[in-house]
Each structure stands twice: as C-alpha cells, then as structure tokens.
Design an enzyme around this catalytic site. Structure first.
Site, PDB file in Angstrom:
ATOM      1  N   ARG A  11       9.094 -38.412  41.293  1.00  0.00           N
ATOM      2  CA  ARG A  11       8.450 -37.211  41.800  1.00  0.00           C
ATOM      3  C   ARG A  11       8.525 -37.215  43.322  1.00  0.00           C
ATOM      4  O   ARG A  11       8.290 -38.247  43.945  1.00  0.00           O
ATOM      5  CB  ARG A  11       6.978 -37.194  41.357  1.00  0.00           C
ATOM      6  CG  ARG A  11       6.760 -36.427  40.067  1.00  0.00           C
ATOM      7  CD  ARG A  11       5.383 -36.603  39.530  1.00  0.00           C
ATOM      8  NE  ARG A  11       4.301 -36.374  40.498  1.00  0.00           N
ATOM      9  CZ  ARG A  11       3.005 -36.395  40.174  1.00  0.00           C
ATOM     10  NH1 ARG A  11       2.650 -36.626  38.927  1.00  0.00           N
ATOM     11  NH2 ARG A  11       2.081 -36.197  41.080  1.00  0.00           N
TER      12      ARG A  11
ATOM     13  N   ARG B 227     -10.855 -30.843  40.625  1.00  0.00           N
ATOM     14  CA  ARG B 227     -10.576 -31.845  41.644  1.00  0.00           C
ATOM     15  C   ARG B 227     -11.411 -31.624  42.903  1.00  0.00           C
ATOM     16  O   ARG B 227     -11.245 -32.373  43.872  1.00  0.00           O
ATOM     17  CB  ARG B 227      -9.098 -31.737  42.036  1.00  0.00           C
ATOM     18  CG  ARG B 227      -8.252 -32.929  41.675  1.00  0.00           C
ATOM     19  CD  ARG B 227      -6.815 -32.521  41.933  1.00  0.00           C
ATOM     20  NE  ARG B 227      -5.951 -33.624  42.167  1.00  0.00           N
ATOM     21  CZ  ARG B 227      -5.079 -34.082  41.263  1.00  0.00           C
ATOM     22  NH1 ARG B 227      -5.016 -33.566  40.066  1.00  0.00           N
ATOM     23  NH2 ARG B 227      -4.284 -35.063  41.590  1.00  0.00           N
TER      24      ARG B 227
ATOM     25  N   ARG C  21       6.937 -45.539  40.440  1.00  0.00           N
ATOM     26  CA  ARG C  21       6.858 -44.720  39.219  1.00  0.00           C
ATOM     27  C   ARG C  21       8.108 -43.849  39.049  1.00  0.00           C
ATOM     28  O   ARG C  21       8.682 -43.361  40.003  1.00  0.00           O
ATOM     29  CB  ARG C  21       5.614 -43.822  39.285  1.00  0.00           C
ATOM     30  CG  ARG C  21       5.518 -42.866  38.101  1.00  0.00           C
ATOM     31  CD  ARG C  21       4.134 -42.302  37.938  1.00  0.00           C
ATOM     32  NE  ARG C  21       3.853 -41.222  38.884  1.00  0.00           N
ATOM     33  CZ  ARG C  21       2.737 -40.487  38.842  1.00  0.00           C
ATOM     34  NH1 ARG C  21       1.818 -40.738  37.942  1.00  0.00           N
ATOM     35  NH2 ARG C  21       2.555 -39.537  39.726  1.00  0.00           N
TER      36      ARG C  21
ATOM     37  N   ARG D   7      -2.337 -38.160  49.443  1.00  0.00           N
ATOM     38  CA  ARG D   7      -3.004 -37.818  48.176  1.00  0.00           C
ATOM     39  C   ARG D   7      -4.260 -38.662  47.984  1.00  0.00           C
ATOM     40  O   ARG D   7      -5.272 -38.174  47.500  1.00  0.00           O
ATOM     41  CB  ARG D   7      -2.030 -38.028  47.005  1.00  0.00           C
ATOM     42  CG  ARG D   7      -0.982 -36.926  46.916  1.00  0.00           C
ATOM     43  CD  ARG D   7       0.241 -37.368  46.140  1.00  0.00           C
ATOM     44  NE  ARG D   7      -0.002 -37.656  44.734  1.00  0.00           N
ATOM     45  CZ  ARG D   7       0.810 -38.373  43.974  1.00  0.00           C
ATOM     46  NH1 ARG D   7       1.921 -38.889  44.489  1.00  0.00           N
ATOM     47  NH2 ARG D   7       0.534 -38.574  42.711  1.00  0.00           N
TER      48      ARG D   7
ATOM     49  N   LYS E 102      -4.255 -40.998  34.380  1.00  0.00           N
ATOM     50  CA  LYS E 102      -4.811 -39.838  33.667  1.00  0.00           C
ATOM     51  C   LYS E 102      -3.789 -39.223  32.723  1.00  0.00           C
ATOM     52  O   LYS E 102      -4.065 -38.984  31.559  1.00  0.00           O
ATOM     53  CB  LYS E 102      -5.250 -38.742  34.663  1.00  0.00           C
ATOM     54  CG  LYS E 102      -6.322 -39.159  35.639  1.00  0.00           C
ATOM     55  CD  LYS E 102      -6.757 -37.978  36.515  1.00  0.00           C
ATOM     56  CE  LYS E 102      -5.685 -37.466  37.457  1.00  0.00           C
ATOM     57  NZ  LYS E 102      -5.321 -38.377  38.535  1.00  0.00           N
TER      58      LYS E 102
HETATM   59  P1  ADP Z   1      -1.728 -37.106  40.543  1.00  0.00           P
HETATM   60  O1  ADP Z   1      -3.021 -37.121  39.808  1.00  0.00           O
HETATM   61  O2  ADP Z   1      -0.879 -38.280  40.259  1.00  0.00           O
HETATM   62  O3  ADP Z   1      -1.870 -36.824  42.016  1.00  0.00           O
HETATM   63  P2  ADP Z   1      -1.031 -34.472  39.436  1.00  0.00           P
HETATM   64  O4  ADP Z   1       0.207 -34.223  38.683  1.00  0.00           O
HETATM   65  O5  ADP Z   1      -2.326 -34.348  38.716  1.00  0.00           O
HETATM   66  O6  ADP Z   1      -0.831 -35.927  40.014  1.00  0.00           O
HETATM   67  O7  ADP Z   1      -1.108 -33.519  40.711  1.00  0.00           O
HETATM   68  C1  ADP Z   1      -0.030 -33.400  41.606  1.00  0.00           C
HETATM   69  C2  ADP Z   1      -0.411 -32.472  42.753  1.00  0.00           C
HETATM   70  O8  ADP Z   1      -0.711 -31.145  42.253  1.00  0.00           O
HETATM   71  C3  ADP Z   1      -1.673 -32.860  43.535  1.00  0.00           C
HETATM   72  O9  ADP Z   1      -1.388 -33.798  44.546  1.00  0.00           O
HETATM   73  C4  ADP Z   1      -2.122 -31.506  44.082  1.00  0.00           C
HETATM   74  O10 ADP Z   1      -1.373 -31.132  45.205  1.00  0.00           O
HETATM   75  C5  ADP Z   1      -1.778 -30.540  42.967  1.00  0.00           C
HETATM   76  N1  ADP Z   1      -2.924 -30.358  42.050  1.00  0.00           N
HETATM   77  C6  ADP Z   1      -3.021 -30.799  40.766  1.00  0.00           C
HETATM   78  N2  ADP Z   1      -4.209 -30.475  40.228  1.00  0.00           N
HETATM   79  C7  ADP Z   1      -4.902 -29.808  41.198  1.00  0.00           C
HETATM   80  C8  ADP Z   1      -6.200 -29.218  41.285  1.00  0.00           C
HETATM   81  N3  ADP Z   1      -7.062 -29.257  40.257  1.00  0.00           N
HETATM   82  N4  ADP Z   1      -6.562 -28.616  42.454  1.00  0.00           N
HETATM   83  C9  ADP Z   1      -5.735 -28.568  43.483  1.00  0.00           C
HETATM   84  N5  ADP Z   1      -4.506 -29.102  43.477  1.00  0.00           N
HETATM   85  C10 ADP Z   1      -4.081 -29.722  42.366  1.00  0.00           C
END
Ligand code: ADP
Ligand code: ZN
Length: 213
Positions: free
Chosen positions: A159, A88, A127, A170, A13
């Site tokens: 990360r 999400r 990554r 996750r 994404k």
């Molecule tokens: P990825 O899609 O690789 O898991 P992101 O950078 O989008 O990575 O998100 C990292 C973390 O941030 C998620 O695992 C979650 O804990 C939190 N997070 C991100 N976006 C949301 C969201 N819309 N609602 C709740 N938690 C979120």
C-alpha cells in the site's frame, strides 16, 4: 451483533474483521477498503480520499460518515456489521451513535485492539496486501508465495501509505484523533480489550474471548 474494531494502524483490525465476518455471518465494513476501491475506480470520492490518505491524514468526518451511512442501510447489514476503521474521531462516533439511535440499533461491543507503536512500524513497513481478496501478508512473519497471494493467486502489492514517513503520520493521527475513543466507549460501558500479539491465531482468539464467541 454490531461490532466495532478500534486500534492503531497495523493493529490487525482488517485481518481479524475478515475472520469474524466469516464466523458471525455478518459483513465487514471497512472505510479504508471503500476508499481504496474508489481510488482504484478513479471516482470523485476516490480523488478526494486519496489527497488525504497519501499524506497519512484522515478523510473529513462528513465525507466518511456519508459513505458509512449508505453502506449500513444496505440489506446485507440488517443483521449486524463489523465496523473496521470507523469511527476514527469523536465527531464520527457521535454521528454513528445518533444514526444508530434513529434506526433503532446500537453498538454491542467496541474491541480495543492493543498494540505498541514499535510493533506497528515493524508490521506495516513489511506488509503486503492482495488487492483482489484483501488478504494481508508480512514479508517475514506471513509471507506471500513470491509475489502471489496464497489465498487467491492475485499479485500482492505494498500500500502506498505503508512507507515509513506516512506510517509515522498515521500513528500521530491515531494518537491525536482516534485514541480518545477508548475513553469514550469505556464510559459507555461497551469497550473490551484484546491484546494484538504477533501470533495472528492467538490475537483473533483474544478478540473472540473478549466478545464471548
Ligand atoms: P489502517 O487502519 O491500517 O490505517 P485503513 O485501511 O483503515 O488502514 O485506513 C487507511 C486510510 O484511510 C487512513 O489512514 C485514513 O486516511 C483513511 N480512513 C479510513 N477510515 C477512516 C475514517 N473512519 N475517517 C477518516 N479517514 C479514514
Ligand atoms: Zn488474494
């Protein structure tokens, strides 16, 4: 155009959002990036977010929605946005729907970036990211130059949530809380699929074809 990228962690994404933002001239709004910037700055939001993110859990809906809402009201978002990592959960999607209706906007497309769990684990565990320009690397498929970002020269890092145990958590959260959004947006008639093949250029092309740009 208001676009949302939906997909498992590691679906690509973020990588695609950066390219689409350049192409369409609209900003990428990544909740993950906003949380990470706050964690780095040690803000109250950062401390709260970190307590969830480090365990691979989702940050609570209200907290997340508030920051997205503030961001969407900023001037540079007025012609459209690329939502990356939000919504999400069904609750977040409902909040966004209501908010967009209030301000006379709507989501044009939700791109469902399709990838299987095995590929996710293989991608995320190897990554690296550049904290300065957000470029992603993969130690085998798209390596940085030693420790350095090939885009801006920053020092790449892993990360803390890209370790196996947290990756598995996750993925579980994704299947339980986020995957139901596929049906949700399908019913609204705005869902398009894009296969996340390992070739980044091709994966991006799949998304462009899906939204007709
Ligand atoms: P990825 O899609 O690789 O898991 P992101 O950078 O989008 O990575 O998100 C990292 C973390 O941030 C998620 O695992 C979650 O804990 C939190 N997070 C991100 N976006 C949301 C969201 N819309 N609602 C709740 N938690 C979120
Ligand atoms: Zn960089």
């Amino acid at each position: 155009m208001n676009l949302m990228l939906l997909g498992a962690p590691g679906a690509g994404k973020g990588t695609q959002a950066v390219e689409l933002a350049k192409l369409l001239g609209i900003p990428q709004v990544s909740t993950g990036d906003i949380f990470r910037a706050n964690i780095k700055g040690n803000t109250e939001l950062g401390k709260l977010a970190s307590s969830y993110i480090s365990k691979g859990m989702l940050v609570p809906d209200e907290v997340t929605f508030d920051i997205v809402k503030d961001r969407l009201l900023q001037d540079d978002c007025k012609n459209g946005v690329i939502l990356d990592g939000f919504p999400r959960t069904i609750a977040q999607a409902d909040m966004l729907d209501k908010f967009f209706a209030e301000i006379g906007r709507k989501l044009d497309y939700v791109v469902n970036i399709v990838v299987d769990d095995a590929a996710v684990v293989a991608r995320l565990s190897r990554r690296r990211i550049c904290p300065d320009c957000k470029q992603s690397f993969h130690l085998d498929f798209a390596p940085p130059a030693g420790e350095k970002c090939t885009n801006c020269g920053g020092t790449v890092v892993q990360r803390p949530d890209d370790v196996e145990e947290v990756i598995m958590q996750r993925l579980q959260e994704y299947h339980k809380q986020t995957a139901p959004l596929v049906e949700y947006y399908k019913e609204k008639g705005i869902l398009v699929d894009s296969e996340s093949v390992n070739d980044i250029e091709q994966a991006l092309q799949n998304t462009k074809n899906a939204i007709g740009v």
